[in-house]
Design a protein around this motif. Structure first.
Motif, PDB file in Angstrom:
ATOM      1  N   ALA A  17       9.511  -4.285   0.755  1.00 19.06           N
ATOM      2  CA  ALA A  17       8.959  -3.187  -0.029  1.00 19.06           C
ATOM      3  C   ALA A  17       7.484  -2.934   0.225  1.00 19.06           C
ATOM      4  CB  ALA A  17       9.177  -3.464  -1.515  1.00 19.06           C
ATOM      5  N   GLY A  18       6.733  -3.951   0.688  1.00 24.01           N
ATOM      6  CA  GLY A  18       5.304  -3.764   0.829  1.00 24.01           C
ATOM      7  C   GLY A  18       4.691  -3.389  -0.504  1.00 24.01           C
ATOM      8  N   ASP A  38       9.460  -8.851  -0.810  1.00 25.44           N
ATOM      9  CA  ASP A  38       8.610  -8.891   0.374  1.00 25.44           C
ATOM     10  C   ASP A  38       8.102 -10.314   0.542  1.00 25.44           C
ATOM     11  OD1 ASP A  38       7.224  -6.422   2.095  1.00 25.44           O
ATOM     12  OD2 ASP A  38       6.114  -8.297   2.196  1.00 25.44           O
ATOM     13  N   ASN A  39       7.679 -10.629   1.759  1.00 26.21           N
ATOM     14  CA  ASN A  39       7.153 -11.966   2.055  1.00 26.21           C
ATOM     15  C   ASN A  39       5.644 -12.052   1.881  1.00 26.21           C
ATOM     16  OD1 ASN A  39       7.565 -14.676   2.938  1.00 26.21           O
ATOM     17  ND2 ASN A  39       6.741 -14.128   4.948  1.00 26.21           N
ATOM     18  N   ASP A  40       4.971 -10.896   1.717  1.00 26.38           N
ATOM     19  CA  ASP A  40       3.511 -10.843   1.627  1.00 26.38           C
ATOM     20  C   ASP A  40       3.090 -10.940   0.162  1.00 26.38           C
ATOM     21  OD1 ASP A  40       0.838 -10.192   1.545  1.00 26.38           O
ATOM     22  OD2 ASP A  40       0.993  -8.445   2.847  1.00 26.38           O
ATOM     23  N   GLY A  59       9.075 -13.879  -1.025  1.00 25.74           N
ATOM     24  CA  GLY A  59       9.549 -14.909  -0.110  1.00 25.74           C
ATOM     25  C   GLY A  59      10.340 -14.328   1.039  1.00 25.74           C
ATOM     26  N   ASP A  60      10.636 -15.179   2.006  1.00 26.05           N
ATOM     27  CA  ASP A  60      11.366 -14.802   3.213  1.00 26.05           C
ATOM     28  C   ASP A  60      12.839 -14.630   2.881  1.00 26.05           C
ATOM     29  OD1 ASP A  60      12.640 -14.687   5.731  1.00 26.05           O
ATOM     30  OD2 ASP A  60      11.092 -15.957   6.636  1.00 26.05           O
ATOM     31  N   HIS A 396      -1.446 -12.154   5.332  1.00 21.32           N
ATOM     32  CA  HIS A 396      -2.071 -11.767   6.597  1.00 21.32           C
ATOM     33  C   HIS A 396      -3.552 -12.112   6.564  1.00 21.32           C
ATOM     34  CE1 HIS A 396       1.484  -9.523   7.983  1.00 21.32           C
ATOM     35  NE2 HIS A 396       1.622  -9.185   6.718  1.00 21.32           N
ATOM     36  N   ASP A 397      -4.105 -12.462   7.712  1.00 22.10           N
ATOM     37  CA  ASP A 397      -5.521 -12.791   7.806  1.00 22.10           C
ATOM     38  C   ASP A 397      -6.384 -11.553   7.560  1.00 22.10           C
ATOM     39  OD1 ASP A 397      -4.873 -15.394   8.438  1.00 22.10           O
ATOM     40  OD2 ASP A 397      -4.944 -15.047  10.611  1.00 22.10           O
TER      41      ASP A 397
END
Length: 442
Positions: A17-18, A38-40, A59-60, A396-397
């Motif tokens: 979904a972001g 989402d994983n982020d 989570g993944d 994310h970095d």
């Protein structure tokens, strides 16, 4: 029949979904958002803040405990949506199926979730690179699930649906076979085929001007684009002019609407609806002196091609900043960044970097809020990050500021998603009416 008529409100689950662009569009169309995954963790922080009514699953999806939560939600929904990342676009001529490539495991998870949950309708969106690599038929075959779904694919441009940004997406819309529903096809304004920005060179410096195709539809679309009160086609100026007073280096991330200009277009009024008294995500990146000098020399709608030789030097004022490529000149990476919006046309496709676009009227980058405006996120939609510091699984970095630009830049424009949702709603409502009539007939 509306989505809520007779107590019926179709439920949506959003995979990958972001920040929630698809979910926001479906919610605006009258759907009930029941879950997003989402994983982020930063994107999910934004999703959670804006969809408090929904279950957020962080989570993944390949982990069994995460997949179990997703399936439980998806099996209760009428609609499954999502944009799974696809790292490998396997070509048909290579006799390699996309779904079998391990780099496309997340795409495979979407297809498997679809096959298990069997919603009435699904929408999968992705980049048009899939078409360019010749895998559309592969994907259609996968999504049909051996005849269980009727599926249509279509490339659409967000600017044709009232978004002030050209952004092409490949949509796959499927309906469960045997229901009498048809996978809808979207019909936009056609503005992107009718209007373009042309570069003219003169005695002083290049300029950019709108060019409208000379036929009746294009002339009408050109008129709509110039009309501040039209929502058919929207320009960057119509999206952002009330925020022009934001300054480079601004640290405060909130401001009162009372301190801004009143809305100057129908689009700005639409974006402000329900936002309350305060506008968020209005920090603006700092501007170094070299960049400011270059931007002052670039006309509206222009880019690095419009710079004189002296301004193409890597360091103009002698102050060293960023990476030095050793050539003494700007690298291609920097060339890509020096682009200014044109106020009379929509923006080009945003990416995830704050310096991918600069304001048309003042020498500065855009705030996350201005990214959001160009993506058609309403002002009430707040971009956040997970408050936990340091590395997190899926993070994310780049830090919180970069994450918010990334979230906004990667999203599906909500107004495009709303157009998809309304087309889906029409099919679902017709299906429900037919079901009720059959039930009443006994």
């Amino acid at each position: 029949m509306s989505a809520a008529r007779g107590g019926f409100q179709a439920r949506v689950v959003d995979l990958f979904a972001g920040a929630g662009g698809l979910s926001e569009g479906f919610r605006q169309a009258g759907f009930s958002i029941v879950a997003g995954s989402d994983n982020d963790p930063d994107a999910l922080a934004t999703y959670r803040a804006n969809f408090p009514e929904a279950l957020t699953i962080l989570g993944d999806i390949r982990r069994p405990e995460i997949k179990e939560q997703i399936l439980a939600a998806a099996c209760s929904a009428e609609v499954l949506v999502g944009g799974p990342p696809c790292q490998a676009f396997s070509q048909v001529r290579n006799h390699s199926r996309m779904i079998d490539d391990p780099r496309n495991a997340l795409y495979r998870e979407f297809v498997e979730t679809l096959g298990t949950a069997e919603p009435l309708v699904f929408v999968m969106e992705n980049v048009t690179g899939m078409d360019q690599m010749g895998v559309r038929e592969q994907i259609l075959t996968d999504l049909r699930l051996e005849g269980r779904y009727d599926v249509r694919a279509q490339v659409v441009d967000a600017a044709d649906f009232g978004v002030p940004q050209t952004r092409k997406r490949l949509l796959f819309i499927g309906v469960r076979a045997g229901t009498g529903m048809e996978a809808p096809t979207l019909s936009g304004s056609g503005a992107t085929d009718s209007v373009a920005l042309a570069r003219f060179t003169g005695a002083r410096r290049p300029r950019y001007q709108l060019v409208v195709q000379q036929h009746l539809l294009s002339l009408r679309l050109g008129e709509a684009l110039a009309d501040d009160q039209s929502l058919v086609a929207v320009t960057a100026g119509q999206a952002l002019s009330d925020l022009a007073a934001l300054t480079a280096g601004r640290r405060d991330d909130e401001t009162a609407f009372a301190d801004l200009s009143p809305p100057q277009s129908a689009y700005q009024r639409l974006m402000r609806e329900g936002a309350g008294a305060t506008l968020s995500n209005v920090q603006v990146p700092r501007m170094n002196q070299d960049t400011a000098l270059r931007l002052k020399a670039i006309p509206q709608g222009g880019n690095h091609r419009d710079l004189e030789e002296a301004l193409l030097q890597r360091f103009i004022t002698g102050k060293r900043w960023g990476q030095d490529n050793g050539s003494g000149r700007l690298s291609r990476k920097h060339f890509y960044a020096y682009r200014r919006l044109h106020p009379s046309l929509w923006a080009w496709t945003l990416n995830t970097k704050a310096d991918s676009v600069y304001h048309y009227g003042v020498a500065r980058a855009l705030s996350v809020r201005e990214f959001a405006r160009l993506q058609s996120f309403p002002d009430r939609f707040v971009f956040r990050t997970d408050p936990r510091r340091g590395p997190l699984e899926g993070r994310h970095d780049g830090g919180p500021a970069h994450s918010r630009y990334r979230q906004a830049g990667n999203a599906v424009p909500p107004l495009l998603a709303k157009s998809v949702a309304l087309a889906v709603m029409a099919e679902l409502n017709a299906y429900r009416e037919r079901t009720e009539i059959r039930a009443a007939a006994g």
